[in-house]
Scaffold this motif. Structure first.
Motif, short mmCIF file in Angstrom:
data_model
loop_
_atom_site.label_atom_id
_atom_site.label_comp_id
_atom_site.label_asym_id
_atom_site.label_seq_id
_atom_site.Cartn_x
_atom_site.Cartn_y
_atom_site.Cartn_z
N GLN A 184 0.85 -1.19 0.00
CA GLN A 184 0.00 0.00 0.00
C GLN A 184 0.89 1.24 0.00
OE1 GLN A 184 -2.75 -1.34 3.33
NE2 GLN A 184 -4.22 -0.38 1.92
N ARG A 185 0.50 2.21 -0.84
CA ARG A 185 1.38 3.35 -1.08
C ARG A 185 0.69 4.66 -0.70
NH1 ARG A 185 6.22 0.82 -2.99
NH2 ARG A 185 5.54 -1.06 -4.10
N GLY A 186 1.51 5.58 -0.17
CA GLY A 186 1.05 6.93 0.11
C GLY A 186 -0.05 6.98 1.16
N GLN A 187 -0.61 8.15 1.33
CA GLN A 187 -1.71 8.31 2.27
C GLN A 187 -2.99 7.66 1.76
OE1 GLN A 187 -2.10 12.51 3.06
NE2 GLN A 187 -0.28 12.58 4.37
N SER A 188 -3.09 7.53 0.45
CA SER A 188 -4.28 6.91 -0.13
C SER A 188 -4.32 5.40 0.07
CB SER A 188 -4.33 7.20 -1.63
OG SER A 188 -3.17 6.70 -2.28
N GLY A 189 -3.16 4.78 0.27
CA GLY A 189 -3.10 3.34 0.48
C GLY A 189 -3.34 2.51 -0.77
N LEU A 190 -3.14 3.09 -1.95
CA LEU A 190 -3.31 2.31 -3.18
C LEU A 190 -2.31 1.16 -3.24
CD1 LEU A 190 -3.81 5.04 -5.98
CD2 LEU A 190 -5.56 3.71 -4.79
N TRP A 191 -2.80 0.00 -3.67
CA TRP A 191 -1.93 -1.16 -3.81
C TRP A 191 -1.21 -1.09 -5.16
CZ3 TRP A 191 -0.91 -4.74 -0.07
CH2 TRP A 191 -1.77 -4.80 1.03
N ILE A 192 0.11 -0.97 -5.11
CA ILE A 192 0.94 -0.94 -6.31
C ILE A 192 2.16 -1.81 -6.05
CG2 ILE A 192 2.23 0.51 -7.93
CD1 ILE A 192 0.45 2.85 -7.11
N SER A 193 2.57 -2.56 -7.05
CA SER A 193 3.65 -3.53 -6.83
C SER A 193 5.03 -2.90 -7.00
CB SER A 193 3.51 -4.71 -7.79
OG SER A 193 4.12 -4.43 -9.03
N GLU A 194 6.04 -3.70 -6.66
CA GLU A 194 7.43 -3.29 -6.80
C GLU A 194 7.89 -3.24 -8.26
OE1 GLU A 194 9.87 -2.20 -4.60
OE2 GLU A 194 8.07 -1.91 -3.38
N LEU A 195 7.03 -3.63 -9.21
CA LEU A 195 7.38 -3.49 -10.62
C LEU A 195 7.57 -2.01 -10.97
CD1 LEU A 195 7.75 -4.86 -13.41
CD2 LEU A 195 5.28 -4.61 -13.75
N PHE A 196 6.79 -1.13 -10.33
CA PHE A 196 6.87 0.31 -10.59
C PHE A 196 7.09 1.06 -9.28
CE2 PHE A 196 4.08 -1.08 -14.17
CZ PHE A 196 4.90 -0.69 -15.23
N PRO A 197 8.24 0.91 -8.64
CA PRO A 197 8.43 1.53 -7.33
C PRO A 197 8.44 3.06 -7.36
CG PRO A 197 10.50 0.61 -8.15
CD PRO A 197 9.42 0.13 -9.07
N GLN A 198 8.95 3.66 -8.44
CA GLN A 198 9.02 5.12 -8.48
C GLN A 198 7.67 5.74 -8.85
OE1 GLN A 198 12.77 6.98 -9.80
NE2 GLN A 198 13.40 4.93 -10.47
N ILE A 199 6.94 5.11 -9.76
CA ILE A 199 5.58 5.57 -10.01
C ILE A 199 4.75 5.42 -8.74
CG2 ILE A 199 3.45 5.09 -11.28
CD1 ILE A 199 5.17 4.28 -13.67
N ALA A 200 4.99 4.33 -7.99
CA ALA A 200 4.26 4.10 -6.74
C ALA A 200 4.45 5.24 -5.74
CB ALA A 200 4.71 2.78 -6.12
N SER A 201 5.59 5.92 -5.82
CA SER A 201 5.82 7.04 -4.90
C SER A 201 4.89 8.22 -5.20
CB SER A 201 7.28 7.49 -4.97
OG SER A 201 7.57 8.11 -6.22
N HIS A 202 4.22 8.17 -6.36
CA HIS A 202 3.24 9.20 -6.73
C HIS A 202 1.82 8.68 -6.59
CE1 HIS A 202 6.07 12.17 -8.48
NE2 HIS A 202 6.79 11.11 -8.82
N ALA A 203 1.63 7.65 -5.77
CA ALA A 203 0.30 7.02 -5.64
C ALA A 203 -0.80 8.03 -5.35
CB ALA A 203 0.33 5.96 -4.55
#
Length: 468
Positions: free
Chosen positions: A111-130
């Motif tokens: 789960q990423r960011g304050q929103s808690g969106l589930w994003i995988s380690e395939l896109f770790p840098q995009i995930a930082s913009h969840a």
């Protein structure tokens, strides 16, 4: 009566003696006067790429389409399905899921960011913009084969070339810089429909995409032909073009039904103006080392896509309405771990840098960023650690441009095979993109073959659940 051809045979008709003397001293004579007549007539006619008012107040002014050609795996990136790991290796023919051995997600989800969106380690840098992303996890399209699905993603239907989404949007809104095209595509795939994916079909040719490079060469090697005349100086080139345009206008008067002639006339004029404007827009070397590093330029893995992203930002900033950038190779029927990992590594950092840069420049709020492939991939394994095409459920995402940030819309079933909650068909997707730009998809039409054509054919509903 064609205003460009309706003038007196008297050389002084409508012109001052000073204009006549200036033109003849420049060596152009009647040709220069004809050019002046053309310019005066054009002043009374709105250019086809002039900015146009939307149907209603828009959230987005421009579009950046990150096109992932080949079908990235949603169940390994943006659609978290813990049941896949639980039942991995088992053959389950549940509901409409074909019997096959389920394959666990290759990359760990978090789960990423304050929103808690589930994003995988395939896109770790995009995930930082969840917290900027709006995930649509219930996409569906009509066919599971690349060329028709790719064509439908761009043009609305899978069976024949129609105007592409970029052409429709430019037709509806015009451009924001009279010296640049309204629609540009960077490094498109020559296959999967080829030029139809950025063509204008029955719309006037001025709305088609301007192609820079292709997917088979690094964008740094892309050449734009004829940005400088090899023999003529600018005044002589203008005079030559004016003479050619006179011939074109005469042909247009004889064949008023031939839209290709008008497209040719407008394309010539735009190309002439682009010779001054486009080189500086594409000159990323003028950017600071800090910005280049942000986009991954200079890094072997990220350099090519990073250059596309930075060129796209510069074009959007300069007033291009619709920019598409492309990365192919996502079709992993085997060897998914290595190849998906390689392709993700090439785009992850540049896209994250692009989002950072757009936000920092105040552009993200009214730029609709779209990330999409033509379909997703199956939850079950194929051949040697691969996945097959899946058009019944997959994920795309938006950012900026008036969508809900940090939001997830819709769901697929427990294995990620089929959209089951709030499904979003590709027609709905197109309708929503147009809506964010202030365009009512049922009213953005063009009369052709006896009926009013549109991007969404006769279907499509705006996905109101993602609107900010």
């Amino acid at each position: 009566m064609n205003p460009f051809l309706h003038h007196s045979t008297s050389p002084l008709h409508g012109f001052s003696r000073r204009e006549w003397l200036q033109s003849t001293s420049a060596g152009f004579g009647y040709l220069a006067l004809n050019a002046l007549a053309t310019q005066r007539a054009l002043a009374d006619v709105a250019p086809p790429l002039a900015p146009k008012q939307p149907h209603f107040p828009a959230k987005a002014k421009r579009v950046l389409f990150l096109c992932m050609d080949g079908g990235p795996s949603h169940v390994d990136s943006f659609d978290y399905k813990p049941e896949l790991a639980k039942y991995a290796g088992k053959a389950i023919g549940k509901g409409k899921v074909p019997t096959g051995k389920l394959m666990a997600p290759v990359w760990e989800f978090k789960q990423r960011g304050q929103s808690g969106l589930w994003i995988s380690e395939l896109f770790p840098q995009i995930a930082s913009h969840a917290d900027k992303l709006c995930l649509i996890r219930s996409m569906k399209t009509d066919v599971p084969n690349h060329p028709p699905a790719f064509l439908q993603m761009h043009c609305g239907i899978p069976t024949a070339p129609r105007p592409s989404m970029g052409a429709w949007i430019t037709y509806g809104l015009g451009s924001m810089n009279e010296n640049l095209p309204g629609f540009v595509t960077l490094s498109p795939n020559p296959g999967n429909g080829g030029s139809a994916n950025y063509g204008s079909s029955f719309l006037p040719a001025i709305y088609q995409g301007t192609r820079i490079g292709n997917g088979r060469q690094p964008v740094a090697q892309a050449k734009i032909s004829n940005l400088a005349h090899p023999q003529l100086a600018r005044p002589e080139q203008r005079a030559q073009l004016d003479f050619v345009q006179q011939l074109n206008r005469a042909a247009q008067q004889r064949q008023p039904e031939n839209a290709a002639i008008e497209g040719l006339i407008e394309s010539h004029e735009l190309a002439f103006r682009m010779q001054d404007a486009l080189p500086s827009v594409l000159d990323i070397e003028s950017e600071s080392d800090t910005v280049k590093k942000l986009y991954g330029i200079g890094n072997t893995t990220t350099d090519d896509f990073g250059r596309q992203c930075l060129m796209a930002r510069r074009m959007l900033e300069a007033g291009v309405r619709f920019v598409e950038i492309n990365h192919g190779g996502w079709d992993q029927h085997r060897n998914l771990t290595e190849d998906h990992g390689k392709h993700a590594a090439a785009v992850d950092g540049p896209i994250a840098g692009l989002l950072t840069d757009l936000e920092g420049r105040g552009l993200l709020k009214d730029t609709l960023v779209i990330f999409a492939g033509e379909f997703g991939r199956t939850p079950y394994a194929q051949i040697d650690e691969g996945r097959d095409h899946n058009h019944t459920g997959y994920t795309t995402w938006f950012a900026g441009g008036g969508v809900k940030p940090g939001h997830s819309h819709g769901e697929t079933d427990e294995f990620g095979y089929e959209s089951v909650i709030d499904p979003v068909h590709i027609h709905d997707w197109h309708a929503t993109i147009l809506h964010l730009l202030g365009l009512e998809h049922t009213k953005l039409t063009f009369r052709h073959a006896g009926r009013d054509m549109r991007l969404t054919e006769v279907k499509g509903n705006v996905v109101k659940g993602i609107l900010g």
